[in-house]
Enzyme design. Structure first.
Site, short mmCIF file in Angstrom:
data_model
loop_
_atom_site.label_atom_id
_atom_site.label_comp_id
_atom_site.label_asym_id
_atom_site.label_seq_id
_atom_site.Cartn_x
_atom_site.Cartn_y
_atom_site.Cartn_z
N GLY A 7 0.87 -1.18 0.00
CA GLY A 7 0.00 0.00 0.00
C GLY A 7 0.90 1.23 0.00
N ASN A 93 -12.06 -3.30 3.74
CA ASN A 93 -10.64 -3.54 4.01
C ASN A 93 -10.34 -4.99 4.38
OD1 ASN A 93 -9.93 -1.00 3.30
ND2 ASN A 93 -9.72 -0.20 5.38
N THR A 117 -3.72 -1.12 8.40
CA THR A 117 -5.03 -0.87 7.80
C THR A 117 -6.14 -0.93 8.86
OG1 THR A 117 -4.21 -1.94 5.80
CG2 THR A 117 -6.58 -1.61 5.94
N HIS A 173 -8.08 0.64 18.95
CA HIS A 173 -7.71 1.81 18.15
C HIS A 173 -9.01 2.24 17.46
CE1 HIS A 173 -5.47 4.60 15.74
NE2 HIS A 173 -5.83 4.02 14.62
P1 NAI Z 1 -4.51 5.72 0.69
O1 NAI Z 1 -5.79 5.61 -0.04
O2 NAI Z 1 -3.70 6.96 0.54
O3 NAI Z 1 -3.56 4.47 0.32
C1 NAI Z 1 -3.99 3.16 0.31
C2 NAI Z 1 -3.26 2.47 -0.81
O4 NAI Z 1 -3.56 1.06 -0.77
C3 NAI Z 1 -3.69 2.96 -2.22
O5 NAI Z 1 -2.56 3.46 -2.90
C4 NAI Z 1 -4.25 1.71 -2.88
O6 NAI Z 1 -3.99 1.64 -4.27
C5 NAI Z 1 -3.51 0.62 -2.11
N1 NAI Z 1 -4.11 -0.70 -2.24
C6 NAI Z 1 -5.41 -1.05 -2.19
N2 NAI Z 1 -5.54 -2.39 -2.37
C7 NAI Z 1 -4.27 -2.89 -2.51
C8 NAI Z 1 -3.73 -4.18 -2.68
N3 NAI Z 1 -4.52 -5.26 -2.77
N4 NAI Z 1 -2.38 -4.33 -2.79
C9 NAI Z 1 -1.57 -3.24 -2.70
N5 NAI Z 1 -2.04 -1.98 -2.52
C10 NAI Z 1 -3.36 -1.82 -2.43
O7 NAI Z 1 -4.87 5.46 2.23
P2 NAI Z 1 -3.98 5.83 3.49
O8 NAI Z 1 -4.38 7.18 3.98
O9 NAI Z 1 -2.56 5.55 3.20
O10 NAI Z 1 -4.54 4.76 4.57
C11 NAI Z 1 -4.34 3.38 4.38
C12 NAI Z 1 -5.00 2.62 5.52
O11 NAI Z 1 -4.31 2.88 6.76
C13 NAI Z 1 -6.46 2.98 5.77
O12 NAI Z 1 -7.20 1.82 6.08
C14 NAI Z 1 -6.40 3.90 6.97
O13 NAI Z 1 -7.60 3.92 7.71
C15 NAI Z 1 -5.28 3.23 7.75
N6 NAI Z 1 -4.63 4.04 8.76
C16 NAI Z 1 -4.33 3.42 9.94
C17 NAI Z 1 -3.69 4.11 10.94
C18 NAI Z 1 -3.37 3.40 12.23
O14 NAI Z 1 -2.97 4.06 13.19
N7 NAI Z 1 -3.50 2.10 12.31
C19 NAI Z 1 -3.32 5.52 10.78
C20 NAI Z 1 -3.66 6.07 9.49
C21 NAI Z 1 -4.30 5.34 8.51
#
Ligand code: NAI
Length: 304
Positions: A7, A93, A117, A173
Site C-alpha cells: 500500500g 478492508n 489498515t 484503536h
Molecule cells: P490511501 O488511499 O492513501 O492508500 C492506500 C493504498 O492502498 C492505495 O494506494 C491503494 O492503491 C492501495 N491498495 C489497495 N488495495 C491494494 C492491494 N490489494 N495491494 C496493494 N495496494 C493496495 O490510504 P492511506 O491514507 O494511506 O490509509 C491506508 C490505511 O491505513 C487505511 O485503512 C487507513 O484507515 C489506515 N490508517 C491506519 C492508521 C493506524 O494508526 N492504524 C493511521 C492512518 C491510517
C-alpha cells in the site's frame, strides 16, 4: 533488512520514508496502482541521496518482488472519510487484507508483520489467523499513533517539554481508546500531580477525537503514523526491548483470549516478545472491556 510496505498511499509512503530515515533497511513499496510506488520510491531516494543515507527505496506492482522480506507492513486499503468511524471500513478492508495475506503466505512466510489498515484490531486478528502465525510475529500499529497524540496534548496542557513525557494508550484503536493518565509521567513525576481530574478527562476526549479533526482538515493522517510504525520496526530490528502500545493477541492477559487489542508490549528480536499486564481500575477496565467487545463483534463477521 528488507522491509516491504504493501500500500504505497499516503501512510505507506510515510512509513517507507520514516524507516529509511532511521536507516532500518531497504524498503520496497508495493501497490496495485501503476506508477505510484515507483514515483514514491524515486522521491524518497532523492531525499536519502542528499542526506547521504544509503538505504534504497524501490517501487513495484509485482508481489513477487517482496520474496524473502524480513518485515511486511500492511497499509493497503481505504481510509475513512469525514464522519466515518474506523469500523465503517471493516468489510471493504477485510477483503483487501485477505488478498494481501495470500501474497504474504507465498512470498514472505517468515516475515514479521505489522498491520496498519483500519479497523486496526480486527484486521490484525484477521492477518494473524489467516496466516496461522505465532502472536510474536503479527502485531498492529494503532496505540503508538494514539500515544503520539496523547503526548502532544499532555505537553500542551502542562507546558512541559514533549521530551520529558512517558505515557501509555491501550484498548481499541477506535471508539474505545484508553489514554492512561494514571500510568503517565513527566520526568518520572506522575502526570496526576500536574493536572486536575477535569483536565485528565479532557485529555482523554481530545486524544480520542483528534484523528477525525485531522481527517476533516487534510483528508488523512500521514506523518505521525509513518513515524509510529518505524518506532516499532526499530525496536524489533535493534532488539531494543522498548515498551510500546501494540495491538497483540491476548492469551489470558487482561482476562481475555482470542482477540487482538492494544496493550503495552515489549518489542525485540522475536517481535512481540511480552505483554505487560496493568492493574486497571474500575473505570479504566470498563473502557477496556467495551474495546474488547467491539473488536470481538467485528471479528465474528469474518469467515476464516
Ligand atoms: P490511501 O488511499 O492513501 O492508500 C492506500 C493504498 O492502498 C492505495 O494506494 C491503494 O492503491 C492501495 N491498495 C489497495 N488495495 C491494494 C492491494 N490489494 N495491494 C496493494 N495496494 C493496495 O490510504 P492511506 O491514507 O494511506 O490509509 C491506508 C490505511 O491505513 C487505511 O485503512 C487507513 O484507515 C489506515 N490508517 C491506519 C492508521 C493506524 O494508526 N492504524 C493511521 C492512518 C491510517
Amino acid at each position: 533488512m528488507n522491509i516491504t510496505v504493501i500500500g504505497a498511499g499516503r501512510v505507506g509512503s510515510s512509513v517507507a520514508l520514516n524507516c529509511s530515515l532511521r536507516e532500518l533497511g531497504d524498503v520496497l513499496l508495493l501497490d496495485i496502482v501503476e506508477g505510484l510506488p515507483q514515483g514514491e520510491a524515486m522521491d524518497i531516494n532523492h531525499q536519502l541521496a542528499e542526506q547521504g543515507i544509503d538505504c534504497i527505496a524501490r517501487g513495484s506492482n509485482n508481489y513477487e518482488d517482496m520474496r524473502g522480506s524480513d518485515f511486511v507492513i500492511v497499509v493497503a486499503g481505504v481510509g475513512r472519510k469525514p464522519g466515518m468511524t474506523r469500523m465503517d471500513l471493516l468489510k471493504t478492508n477485510a477483503d483487501i487484507v485477505k488478498g494481501v495475506c495470500d501474497k504474504i503466505k507465498n512470498y514472505a512466510p517468515d516475515s514479521k508483520i505489522i498491520v496498519v489498515t483500519n479497523p486496526l484490531d480486527p484486521l490484525t486478528y484477521l492477518v494473524l489467523k489467516s496466516l496461522g502465525r505465532k502472536r510474536t510475529q503479527v502485531m498492529g500499529m494503532g496505540g503508538m499513533l494514539d500515544l503520539s497524540r496523547f503526548k502532544e496534548h499532555i505537553s500542551t496542557v502542562t507546558g512541559i517539554s514533549r521530551d520529558s513525557i512517558q505515557a501509555m494508550v491501550i484498548s481499541e484503536h477506535g471508539e474505545n481508546m484508553l489514554p492512561l493518565v494514571r500510568f503517565s509521567s513527566l520526568g518520572g513525576i506522575p502526570l496526576t500531580e500536574f493536572i486536575s481530574t477535569e483536565q485528565s478527562k479532557d485529555l482523554a476526549t481530545k486524544t480520542k477525537g483528534i484523528a477525525a479533526e485531522v481527517i476533516s482538515l487534510k483528508g488523512a493522517t500521514v506523518y505521525a503514523p509513518g513515524n509510529a510504525v518505524s518506532t516499532m520496526v526499530e525496536s524489533i530490528i535493534k532488539n531494543k526491548k522498548a515498551i510500546l502500545p501494540v495491538s497483540a493477541l491476548l492469551e489470558g492477559e487482561y482476562g481475555y483470549n482470542d482477540v487482538c487489542i492494544g496493550v503495552p508490549c515489549v518489542l525485540g528480536h522475536e517481535g512481540m516478545e511480552k505483554i505487560i499486564e496493568l492493574k486497571l481500575d474500575e473505570s479504566e477496565k470498563k473502557v477496556f472491556d467495551l474495546g474488547v467487545q467491539s473488536v470481538k463483534n467485528a471479528i465474528q463477521s469474518f469467515s476464516l
